[in-house]
Design an enzyme around this catalytic site. Structure first.
Site, PDB file in Angstrom:
ATOM      1  N   GLY A  40       0.838  -1.204   0.000  1.00 19.37           N
ATOM      2  CA  GLY A  40       0.000   0.000   0.000  1.00 19.37           C
ATOM      3  C   GLY A  40       0.866   1.244   0.000  1.00 19.37           C
ATOM      4  N   LEU A  43      -2.034   7.041   2.033  1.00 10.90           N
ATOM      5  CA  LEU A  43      -1.479   7.837   3.137  1.00 10.90           C
ATOM      6  C   LEU A  43      -0.883   6.954   4.217  1.00 10.90           C
ATOM      7  CD1 LEU A  43      -3.968  10.785   3.284  1.00 10.90           C
ATOM      8  CD2 LEU A  43      -1.534  10.861   2.737  1.00 10.90           C
ATOM      9  N   ALA A  44      -1.543   5.834   4.521  1.00  4.80           N
ATOM     10  CA  ALA A  44      -1.005   4.961   5.564  1.00  4.80           C
ATOM     11  C   ALA A  44       0.290   4.306   5.083  1.00  4.80           C
ATOM     12  CB  ALA A  44      -2.048   3.913   5.944  1.00  4.80           C
ATOM     13  N   GLY A  45       0.232   3.665   3.919  1.00  3.67           N
ATOM     14  CA  GLY A  45       1.400   2.932   3.426  1.00  3.67           C
ATOM     15  C   GLY A  45       2.588   3.835   3.130  1.00  3.67           C
ATOM     16  N   HIS A 266     -22.201   7.596   3.593  1.00  5.13           N
ATOM     17  CA  HIS A 266     -21.983   9.039   3.661  1.00  5.13           C
ATOM     18  C   HIS A 266     -23.204   9.779   3.128  1.00  5.13           C
ATOM     19  CE1 HIS A 266     -20.144  12.927   3.205  1.00  5.13           C
ATOM     20  NE2 HIS A 266     -18.978  12.490   3.642  1.00  5.13           N
ATOM     21  N   ARG A 330     -22.396  11.517  10.280  1.00  2.00           N
ATOM     22  CA  ARG A 330     -22.782  10.922   8.998  1.00  2.00           C
ATOM     23  C   ARG A 330     -23.876   9.868   9.118  1.00  2.00           C
ATOM     24  NH1 ARG A 330     -16.743  10.444   6.330  1.00  2.00           N
ATOM     25  NH2 ARG A 330     -16.509  12.697   6.156  1.00  2.00           N
TER      26      ARG A 330
HETATM   27  C1  LIG Z   1     -14.128  10.375  -2.094  1.00  2.00           C
HETATM   28  C2  LIG Z   1     -13.530  10.251  -0.730  1.00  2.00           C
HETATM   29  C3  LIG Z   1     -13.214  11.378   0.003  1.00  2.00           C
HETATM   30  C4  LIG Z   1     -12.663  11.273   1.272  1.00  2.00           C
HETATM   31  N1  LIG Z   1     -12.370  12.405   1.972  1.00  2.00           N
HETATM   32  C5  LIG Z   1     -11.824  12.285   3.206  1.00  2.00           C
HETATM   33  C6  LIG Z   1     -11.481  13.441   3.951  1.00  2.00           C
HETATM   34  O1  LIG Z   1     -11.677  14.563   3.523  1.00  2.00           O
HETATM   35  N2  LIG Z   1     -10.941  13.280   5.173  1.00  2.00           N
HETATM   36  C7  LIG Z   1     -10.696  12.047   5.705  1.00  2.00           C
HETATM   37  O2  LIG Z   1     -10.183  11.948   6.814  1.00  2.00           O
HETATM   38  N3  LIG Z   1     -10.986  10.926   4.990  1.00  2.00           N
HETATM   39  C8  LIG Z   1     -11.534  11.014   3.768  1.00  2.00           C
HETATM   40  N4  LIG Z   1     -11.829   9.885   3.064  1.00  2.00           N
HETATM   41  C9  LIG Z   1     -11.377   8.574   3.563  1.00  2.00           C
HETATM   42  C10 LIG Z   1      -9.885   8.414   3.275  1.00  2.00           C
HETATM   43  O3  LIG Z   1      -9.589   8.962   2.023  1.00  2.00           O
HETATM   44  C11 LIG Z   1      -9.422   6.967   3.290  1.00  2.00           C
HETATM   45  O4  LIG Z   1      -9.906   6.312   4.413  1.00  2.00           O
HETATM   46  C12 LIG Z   1      -7.909   6.907   3.317  1.00  2.00           C
HETATM   47  O5  LIG Z   1      -7.351   7.684   2.291  1.00  2.00           O
HETATM   48  C13 LIG Z   1      -7.406   5.477   3.205  1.00  2.00           C
HETATM   49  O6  LIG Z   1      -6.004   5.514   3.147  1.00  2.00           O
HETATM   50  P1  LIG Z   1      -5.161   4.178   3.179  1.00  2.00           P
HETATM   51  O7  LIG Z   1      -3.748   4.560   3.054  1.00  2.00           O
HETATM   52  O8  LIG Z   1      -5.567   3.371   4.355  1.00  2.00           O
HETATM   53  O9  LIG Z   1      -5.627   3.363   1.891  1.00  2.00           O
HETATM   54  P2  LIG Z   1      -5.664   3.762   0.323  1.00  2.00           P
HETATM   55  O10 LIG Z   1      -5.412   5.182   0.078  1.00  2.00           O
HETATM   56  O11 LIG Z   1      -6.920   3.146  -0.190  1.00  2.00           O
HETATM   57  O12 LIG Z   1      -4.440   3.004  -0.269  1.00  2.00           O
HETATM   58  C14 LIG Z   1      -4.443   1.601  -0.459  1.00  2.00           C
HETATM   59  C15 LIG Z   1      -3.130   1.220  -1.086  1.00  2.00           C
HETATM   60  O13 LIG Z   1      -3.010  -0.189  -1.021  1.00  2.00           O
HETATM   61  C16 LIG Z   1      -2.657  -0.697  -2.286  1.00  2.00           C
HETATM   62  N5  LIG Z   1      -3.220  -2.047  -2.355  1.00  2.00           N
HETATM   63  C17 LIG Z   1      -4.433  -2.468  -1.964  1.00  2.00           C
HETATM   64  N6  LIG Z   1      -4.540  -3.791  -2.140  1.00  2.00           N
HETATM   65  C18 LIG Z   1      -3.381  -4.200  -2.663  1.00  2.00           C
HETATM   66  C19 LIG Z   1      -2.887  -5.458  -3.074  1.00  2.00           C
HETATM   67  N7  LIG Z   1      -3.601  -6.577  -2.974  1.00  2.00           N
HETATM   68  N8  LIG Z   1      -1.629  -5.505  -3.582  1.00  2.00           N
HETATM   69  C20 LIG Z   1      -0.862  -4.394  -3.701  1.00  2.00           C
HETATM   70  N9  LIG Z   1      -1.287  -3.169  -3.306  1.00  2.00           N
HETATM   71  C21 LIG Z   1      -2.524  -3.093  -2.801  1.00  2.00           C
HETATM   72  C22 LIG Z   1      -3.207   0.276  -3.287  1.00  2.00           C
HETATM   73  O14 LIG Z   1      -2.488   0.184  -4.489  1.00  2.00           O
HETATM   74  C23 LIG Z   1      -2.977   1.599  -2.544  1.00  2.00           C
HETATM   75  O15 LIG Z   1      -1.660   2.023  -2.768  1.00  2.00           O
HETATM   76  C24 LIG Z   1     -12.417   9.987   1.805  1.00  2.00           C
HETATM   77  C25 LIG Z   1     -12.741   8.846   1.078  1.00  2.00           C
HETATM   78  C26 LIG Z   1     -13.317   8.969  -0.179  1.00  2.00           C
HETATM   79  C27 LIG Z   1     -13.718   7.727  -0.904  1.00  2.00           C
END
Ligand SMILES: Cc1cc2nc3c(=O)[nH]c(=O)nc-3n(C[C@H](O)[C@H](O)[C@H](O)COP(=O)(O)OP(=O)(O)OC[C@H]3O[C@@H](n4cnc5c(N)ncnc54)[C@H](O)[C@@H]3O)c2cc1C
Length: 637
Positions: A40, A43-45, A266, A330
C-alpha cells in the site's frame, strides 16, 4: 484464541508515552538488518514506508497503481482533524478523544482513540514541514473548518483536495527514500497471498499486473496499508480499484477480521442516476459548513427548488438536531435523508435525493468566498450533473463510503498473526461503529508516521526470528495456491462477466445490509450470497490468460474474494442484535428512530476467525472497557 489488545496500564493520558518508553528499541546500526514489506502506498502505506526507511530499515513497498501517488487517498476531499485549538474555540486532546468515542457510538477502544487525538497535532506539523499547502487565513495562520459530530473547528484542509496534497507530501518523502535506495518500489504489483512461516508473517506473493509474473518476497515483517472494502457493495465513493483481497488473504491465513458490518454510508453523494453506473461521487462533508440540507414539506412536491417558498421547506437536520444542525454525524444524517425519501419527500427524478443549498451562504458571504472554499467541488458537481450549484441547490443522497471494520489489531497495530501489522483503513481500530469526518486521514497518518515506526521495532527486538529466503516451501505453496486459483477462474469459461456478478452481489448487500438492516433481510442475503458465489465459479467468463495484462482477471480475483467476505459481513450484521453507528438494525431503535445500543450484550469488538469457504466463522470477543467516558445514548440535539 484469546485476544490480547496489549493496552498499557496507567492513566489514559499517559498510556502512549509510557508504552513508548517500555517498547524495546533496535539500535540505529542494527535497523538496516531488518527488511519490511509495506503493501500500500496510500497515506497509511506511504507514510509508514518512508518513515521506516528514514529510520534505517530496508523497505519494499507495493501498490497496484502505476505510481504510489495514484493511491485512493488522493481522492480525499474535505480535510484532516487535529486538536491544535488554533481557533481558541475550546478544542483539546480530550475533546477530540471524546467526540471520536461518542461519534463511534462507544464501540472503539479508549486507549487507541486517546493516542490518536494526542498525536494528531504532530501530523499537521509534519505535513507543514513537508510543504503541504494547507489553507491559510489572510494573516498566514492555518485555517480550519468544521466537520460532522463536533462543535469546534479543527479540520485542516487544502480546498477540496486535502488527500491529494497530503499524499504528495508523503509521496515526496517516499520518493526521497526510493532515491536513497532504502525503499524499493514495486508498482503495478498485486499482493495475492500472505506467507506465514512458523506462525509469523514472513512474506507475500505478488502478480506483476503487466507481465503476469508470479513472484515471492520475504521479509522480517509485513505491513498492510491496503485501504477499505467499501467496493464490496459495488457502488461506492471509493476508487474503483479499491478492494478487500489483501486483508481477505491475510484473514484466510489466520488474521482475525473485526467488525466487518460497520460500514459508513456518507450522506452527501451525487445520487445514483441509472442502472449502468459503476461509481458514485462524494460531495465532501465540508460542504455542510455552508450548505443547508432540506426537502419539501409536502410529499411528492415536484416544483423546482426556487419555486418552493421558505415556509414549505423542511430543513430536517436543523429541526431534529438543533445543536449540531447540518453538521450532525454521517450515520445520523444519512438515516434522516433516507427517512425523508422513504416518506415520499425526496427530490430529483427518482425521488432518492435531498437538497444541499448554498443560497443563504452565497447571499451572506458572496459567491467568491464560496468558490475559494469549495471551488473544485462545485466544478465537479457541475461537470457530473450539468447543474450549476451556485444557482440551484445540489441534489445529494447517501452512499457507501468508508469501512470501520478491518483486520483486528492490538495496541501495537499488530494483527493476530505475529509480524503482520495493519494500518490505515485496512485495520478496524479507532473509529468504532461510525467514523467522524476528517478522521480517516488523521488515523492513516498517525499509524504510518507516528505509531507503527515505534511498535514495529519492539517486534523486531523481541521476536528474534532470523533471516529466511523465498526458497522455503511455504513460498512455493503460496505461489501454487495463487496460480491454481487463477487457472480455476480462467477455466470456467462461462457467460457472466466478473462485473455483472459483482453488481448482483452489491445490490443484495445494499438492499439487505445497507442503511437499514433486519434479521429477515440479513437471512435472505446470507441465503443469496452462496448462490451468487456458485454462479461465479460455474459461469464466470474471463478472456485471455494470466501471463499478460488482464484487467478482467484482476477483477475476477477480487470479486471471488468479495463473495466470501460478503458472507462474513452479513454474518456479523446478523449476530449484532443492536443498532450502533453505521450498523442500523431496524428492530433496535429508540422511540425517536435513533440507533439503540445494547451495552450489556454487545459492548465488544467482534473478531471473526476463518474456518473455510461456506463454513461458519468463529466469533472471538474483545470486551470494550470504558474507564474514562460514561457510556450514554448518543445525542446531537
Ligand atoms: C471520495 C472520498 C473522500 C474522502 N475524503 C476524506 C477526507 O476529507 N478526510 C478524511 O479523513 N478521509 C476522507 N476519506 C477517507 C480516506 O480517504 C481513506 O480512508 C484513506 O485515504 C485510506 O487511506 P489508506 O492509506 O488506508 O488506503 P488507500 O489510500 O486506499 O491506499 C491503499 C493502497 O493499497 C494498495 N493495495 C491495496 N490492495 C493491494 C494489493 N492486494 N496488492 C498491492 N497493493 C494493494 C493500493 O495500491 C494503494 O496504494 C475519503 C474517502 C473517499 C472515498
Amino acid at each position: 484464541m484469546e485476544l490480547n489488545a496489549r493496552i498499557p496500564d496507567g492513566p489514559l493520558p499517559e498510556k502512549w508515552d509510557r508504552h513508548r518508553f517500555n517498547l524495546k528499541l533496535v539500535n540505529p546500526a542494527n535497523k538496516r538488518k531488518f527488511d519490511v514489506i509495506v503493501v500500500g502506498s496510500g497515506l497509511a502505506g506511504a507514510s509508514a514506508a518512508s518513515t521506516l526507511a528514514e529510520l534505517g530499515y530496508n523497505v519494499r513497498c507495493f501498490c497496484f497503481q502505476d505510481t504510489p501517488r495514484r493511491a485512493h487517498s488522493i481522492a480525499a476531499q474535505g480535510g484532516i482533524n487535529a486538536a491544535k485549538n488554533y481557533q481558541n474555540d475550546g478544542d483539546s486532546v480530550e475533546r477530540l478523544f471524546y467526540d471520536t468515542i461518542k461519534g463511534g457510538d462507544f464501540r472503539a477502544r479508549e486507549a487507541n482513540v486517546w493516542r490518536l487525538a494526542q498525536v494528531s497535532a504532530a501530523i499537521i506539523d509534519q505535513c507543514v514541514a513537508q510543504g503541504v499547502p494547507f489553507a491559510r487565513e489572510y494573516g498566514g495562520t492555518l485555517a480550519n473548518r468544521s466537520f460532522g459530530g463536533t462543535q469546534v473547528s479543527r479540520t485542516f484542509y487544502a480546498r477540496g483536495q486535502t488527500g491529494q496534497q497530503l499524499l504528495l507530501g508523503a509521496y515526496q518523502s517516499l520518493e526521497r527514500q526510493i532515491a536513497l535506495g532504502k525503499v524499493q518500489m514495486h508498482t503495478r504489483s498485486e499482493m495475492l497471498e500472505l506467507v506465514v512461516v512458523d506462525g509469523h508473517a514472513r512474506g507475500i506473493v505478488t502478480r506483476d499486473l503487466i507481465t503476469g509474473k508470479i513472484e515471492s518476497f520475504a521479509a522480517d515483517a509485513v505491513v498492510l496499508g491496503t485501504g477499505g472494502y467499501g467496493n464490496v457493495f459495488y457502488l461506492s465513493t471509493n476508487a474503483i480499484q479499491s478492494n478487500t483481497s489483501a486483508i481477505w488473504r491475510a484473514h484466510r491465513k489466520g488474521a482475525l477480521l473485526a467488525n466487518p458490518c460497520y460500514t459508513q454510508i456518507h450522506p452527501t453523494c451525487i445520487p445514483v442516476s441509472g442502472e449502468h453506473q459503476s461509481k458514485l461521487t462524494l460531495m465532501s462533508e465540508s460542504l455542510r459548513n455552508d450548505g443547508r440540507v432540506w426537502v419539501p414539506k409536502k410529499k411528492g412536491d415536484k416544483r423546482p427548488p426556487h419555486e418552493i417558498p421558505e415556509e414549505e421547506r423542511d430543513y430536517y437536520l436543523e429541526r431534529k438536531y438543533p445543536s449540531y444542525g447540518n453538521l450532525a454525524p454521517r450515520d445520523i444524517s444519512s438515516r434522516s435523508a433516507k427517512e425523508a425519501c422513504d416518506d415520499g419527500r425526496g427530490v430529483g427524478e427518482m425521488g432518492r435525493g435531498v437538497y444541499l443549498d448554498f443560497s443563504d451562504a452565497i447571499t451572506r458571504l458572496g459567491a467568491n468566498a464560496i468558490r475559494e472554499r469549495y471551488g473544485n467541488l462545485f466544478q465537479m458537481y457541475d461537470r457530473i450533473t450539468g447543474e450549476d450549484p451556485y444557482k440551484a441547490p445540489m441534489r445529494i443522497y447517501p452512499a457507501v463510503h468508508y469501512t470501520m471494520g478491518g483486520l483486528w489489531v492490538d495496541y501495537n497495530l499488530m494483527s493476530t498473526i505475529p509480524g503482520l501489522f495493519v494500518i490505515g483503513e485496512a485495520n478496524f481500530s479507532d473509529h468504532g461503529a461510525n467514523r467522524l469526518g476528517a478522521s480517516a486521514l488523521m488515523q492513516g497518518l498517525a499509524d504510518g508516521y507516528f505509531i507503527l515506526p515505534y511498535t514495529i521495532g519492539d517486534y523486531f527486538a523481541t521476536a528474534k526470528k532470523g533471516k529466511i529466503t523465498t526458497d522455503r516451501p511455504e513460498f512455493r505453496q503460496a505461489e501454487t495456491e495463487v496460480s491454481e486459483r487463477m487457472n480455476r477462474i480462467l477455466s470456467v469459461k462461462g457467460k457472466s462477466t466478473p462485473e455483472a456478478i459483482h453488481r448482483e452481489l452489491g445490490s443484495v448487500l445494499w438492499e439487505y445490509c445497507g442503511m437499514g438492516r433486519t434479521e429477515a433481510g440479513l437471512k435472505k442475503a446470507l441465503a443469496r450470497i452462496p448462490a451468487i458465489r456458485e454462479k461465479f465459479w460455474s459461469d464466470v467468463v474471463v478472456q485471455g490468460s494470466g501471463a499478460e495484462m488482464n484487467k478482467s482477471l484482476e477483477r475476477a480475483g477480487r470479486v471471488a474474494d468479495y463473495l466470501e467476505f460478503a458472507e462474513l459481513l452479513c454474518t456479523d450484521a446478523l449476530h449484532r442484535n443492536e443498532s450502533c453507528g453505521g450498523h442500523f438494525r431496524e428492530e433496535y431503535q429508540t422511540e425517536e428512530g435513533e440507533a439503540k445500543r445494547d451495552d450489556d450484550k454487545f459492548c465488544y469488538v467482534a473478531a471473526w476467525e476463518w474456518k473455510g469457504t461456506g463454513q461458519k466463522p468463529v466469533l472471538h470477543k474483545e470486551p470494550l472497557k470504558f474507564d474514562y467516558v460514561h457510556l450514554a445514548q448518543r445525542s446531537y440535539k
